[in-house]
Design a protein around this motif. Structure first.
Motif, PDB file in Angstrom:
ATOM      1  N   VAL A  48       4.648   6.046  -5.614  1.00 49.93           N
ATOM      2  CA  VAL A  48       5.497   5.851  -6.512  1.00 49.93           C
ATOM      3  C   VAL A  48       4.633   6.781  -7.358  1.00 49.93           C
ATOM      4  CG1 VAL A  48       4.454   4.433  -9.330  1.00 49.93           C
ATOM      5  CG2 VAL A  48       5.678   3.922  -7.006  1.00 49.93           C
ATOM      6  N   LYS A  49       2.942   6.994  -7.130  1.00 50.09           N
ATOM      7  CA  LYS A  49       2.442   7.901  -7.419  1.00 50.09           C
ATOM      8  C   LYS A  49       3.068   9.114  -7.134  1.00 50.09           C
ATOM      9  CE  LYS A  49      -1.860   7.073  -6.888  1.00 50.09           C
ATOM     10  NZ  LYS A  49      -3.398   6.485  -6.418  1.00 50.09           N
ATOM     11  N   PHE A  53       0.482   9.371   8.162  1.00 47.35           N
ATOM     12  CA  PHE A  53       0.659  10.415   8.910  1.00 47.35           C
ATOM     13  C   PHE A  53       1.705  10.151   9.426  1.00 47.35           C
ATOM     14  CE2 PHE A  53       0.276  13.550  11.685  1.00 47.35           C
ATOM     15  CZ  PHE A  53      -0.419  14.382  11.126  1.00 47.35           C
ATOM     16  N   ILE A  54       2.121   9.468  10.043  1.00 48.08           N
ATOM     17  CA  ILE A  54       3.649   9.558  10.706  1.00 48.08           C
ATOM     18  C   ILE A  54       4.872   9.496  10.068  1.00 48.08           C
ATOM     19  CG2 ILE A  54       5.144   7.483  12.140  1.00 48.08           C
ATOM     20  CD1 ILE A  54       2.416   6.500  13.354  1.00 48.08           C
ATOM     21  N   ILE A  55       4.922   8.963   8.562  1.00 43.55           N
ATOM     22  CA  ILE A  55       5.539   9.184   8.686  1.00 43.55           C
ATOM     23  C   ILE A  55       5.793  10.577   7.519  1.00 43.55           C
ATOM     24  CG2 ILE A  55       6.665   8.406   5.561  1.00 43.55           C
ATOM     25  CD1 ILE A  55       5.227   5.586   5.771  1.00 43.55           C
ATOM     26  N   SER A  60       1.047  -1.149   0.068  1.00 46.16           N
ATOM     27  CA  SER A  60      -0.146   0.087  -0.204  1.00 46.16           C
ATOM     28  C   SER A  60       0.985   0.996  -0.032  1.00 46.16           C
ATOM     29  CB  SER A  60      -0.578   0.130   1.148  1.00 46.16           C
ATOM     30  OG  SER A  60      -1.788   0.777   1.491  1.00 46.16           O
ATOM     31  N   PHE A  61       1.692   1.132   1.171  1.00 43.59           N
ATOM     32  CA  PHE A  61       2.748   2.489   0.533  1.00 43.59           C
ATOM     33  C   PHE A  61       3.532   2.623  -0.154  1.00 43.59           C
ATOM     34  CE2 PHE A  61       6.942   4.016   1.886  1.00 43.59           C
ATOM     35  CZ  PHE A  61       6.816   5.618   2.305  1.00 43.59           C
ATOM     36  N   LEU A  74      -2.263  14.021  -1.558  1.00 49.21           N
ATOM     37  CA  LEU A  74      -2.301  12.038  -1.878  1.00 49.21           C
ATOM     38  C   LEU A  74      -3.210  11.120  -0.564  1.00 49.21           C
ATOM     39  CD1 LEU A  74       0.008  11.859  -3.837  1.00 49.21           C
ATOM     40  CD2 LEU A  74      -1.715  12.310  -4.828  1.00 49.21           C
ATOM     41  N   ILE A  75      -2.873  11.805   0.510  1.00 52.12           N
ATOM     42  CA  ILE A  75      -2.774  10.526   1.365  1.00 52.12           C
ATOM     43  C   ILE A  75      -4.718  10.414   2.288  1.00 52.12           C
ATOM     44  CG2 ILE A  75      -1.129   9.952   2.514  1.00 52.12           C
ATOM     45  CD1 ILE A  75      -1.185  12.082   4.519  1.00 52.12           C
ATOM     46  N   LEU A  76      -5.044  11.812   2.003  1.00 45.57           N
ATOM     47  CA  LEU A  76      -6.334  11.726   2.094  1.00 45.57           C
ATOM     48  C   LEU A  76      -6.810  11.678   0.997  1.00 45.57           C
ATOM     49  CD1 LEU A  76      -6.157  15.457   4.666  1.00 45.57           C
ATOM     50  CD2 LEU A  76      -7.061  13.034   5.228  1.00 45.57           C
ATOM     51  N   TRP A  77      -6.419  11.837   0.438  1.00 43.55           N
ATOM     52  CA  TRP A  77      -7.803  11.349  -0.782  1.00 43.55           C
ATOM     53  C   TRP A  77      -7.601   9.832  -0.997  1.00 43.55           C
ATOM     54  CZ3 TRP A  77     -10.851  12.326  -4.140  1.00 43.55           C
ATOM     55  CH2 TRP A  77     -11.601  11.375  -5.103  1.00 43.55           C
ATOM     56  N   GLU A  78      -6.399   9.088  -0.458  1.00 38.15           N
ATOM     57  CA  GLU A  78      -6.679   7.763  -0.900  1.00 38.15           C
ATOM     58  C   GLU A  78      -7.567   7.262   0.204  1.00 38.15           C
ATOM     59  OE1 GLU A  78      -5.517   5.071  -3.297  1.00 38.15           O
ATOM     60  OE2 GLU A  78      -4.769   7.703  -4.446  1.00 38.15           O
ATOM     61  N   HIS A  79      -7.628   7.827   0.959  1.00 34.51           N
ATOM     62  CA  HIS A  79      -8.786   7.657   2.587  1.00 34.51           C
ATOM     63  C   HIS A  79     -10.058   7.384   1.958  1.00 34.51           C
ATOM     64  CE1 HIS A  79      -9.604   6.685   6.755  1.00 34.51           C
ATOM     65  NE2 HIS A  79     -10.027   7.532   6.525  1.00 34.51           N
ATOM     66  N   PHE A  80     -10.528   8.318   1.597  1.00 35.14           N
ATOM     67  CA  PHE A  80     -11.747   8.631   0.742  1.00 35.14           C
ATOM     68  C   PHE A  80     -11.285   7.654  -0.054  1.00 35.14           C
ATOM     69  CE2 PHE A  80     -14.761  10.744  -1.971  1.00 35.14           C
ATOM     70  CZ  PHE A  80     -15.360  10.247  -0.895  1.00 35.14           C
ATOM     71  N   ALA A  81     -10.911   7.775  -1.463  1.00 31.68           N
ATOM     72  CA  ALA A  81     -11.066   6.785  -2.453  1.00 31.68           C
ATOM     73  C   ALA A  81     -11.311   5.052  -1.540  1.00 31.68           C
ATOM     74  CB  ALA A  81     -10.106   7.193  -3.650  1.00 31.68           C
TER      75      ALA A  81
END
Length: 203
Positions: free
Chosen positions: A9-10, A86-88, A3-4, A36-43
């Motif tokens: 890559v994206k 988010f830790i990253i 997943s990471f 990107l991380i908030l968007w991927e969370h929703f998607a």
């Protein structure tokens, strides 16, 4: 780990393509990564809710239990993934010398809001996807449209407070909106844009 790697890559590809054109956003790589991380969370939550009932069809038909637990398990799983992202993100920010401010206290609330938004949309989609199987494909197309109508890659600063924008939206002169004005309204008022703007402002 997989997943990471997908998100990494994206992020690298989008950052490499768009960073030369965006000069007025400080720490653009963090700006992009948070989007990107908030968007991927929703998607991922919405797509996961739609596929969960199909994947667990055998359990649903044989065991009597609240079906809502399957949907909530999707939200919990992706909430943990979001926390790891988010830790990253926070570690990279600290390495770059960005110190946490009091606004960071709002971040957990924003994460909960984004999870609830994804679950609410996912619940509606999952109930209809049982009857209309093509809804999963339609939603994947719609996600691409919403991605570009959310200020993830490009900077977007509201020109006026929400109350003033709403007043302008419902005024008599707004009846003849151009296509670009319509896009601007969607970018301004869709829930993901508001959550993303709040997250960046608090951090």
């Amino acid at each position: 780990l997989w997943s990471f790697i997908i998100q990494l890559v994206k992020f690298i590809v989008i950052f490499h393509v768009f960073s030369p054109f965006i000069k007025d956003v400080p720490f653009y790589h963090l700006y992009l990564f948070l989007g990107l991380i908030l968007w991927e969370h929703f998607a991922l939550i919405t797509s996961g809710c739609m596929s969960m009932l199909h994947e667990k069809a055998g359990i649903v038909q044989k065991v009597l239990f609240p079906r809502m637990l399957l949907i909530l398990s999707v939200g919990w799983m992706h909430m943990l993934i979001l926390l790891s992202y988010f830790i990253i993100f926070f570690s990279i920010a600290l390495i770059m010398g960005i110190r946490p401010m009091f606004g960071m206290l709002y971040v957990p609330l924003i994460f909960v809001q984004s999870t609830l938004l994804g679950l609410s949309v996912g619940m509606i989609l999952s109930s209809y996807s049982l009857k209309y199987r093509d809804l999963q494909h339609l939603w994947s197309i719609l996600l691409q449209v919403i991605f570009w109508l959310t200020p993830i890659i490009y900077p977007y600063t509201p020109k006026a407070p929400i109350a003033q924008d709403l007043e302008n939206l419902f005024s008599a002169s707004s009846l003849h909106l151009s296509l670009w004005s319509l896009f601007d309204i969607i970018i301004r008022f869709q829930p993901l844009s508001i959550l993303l703007h709040d997250a960046r402002r608090s951090i």
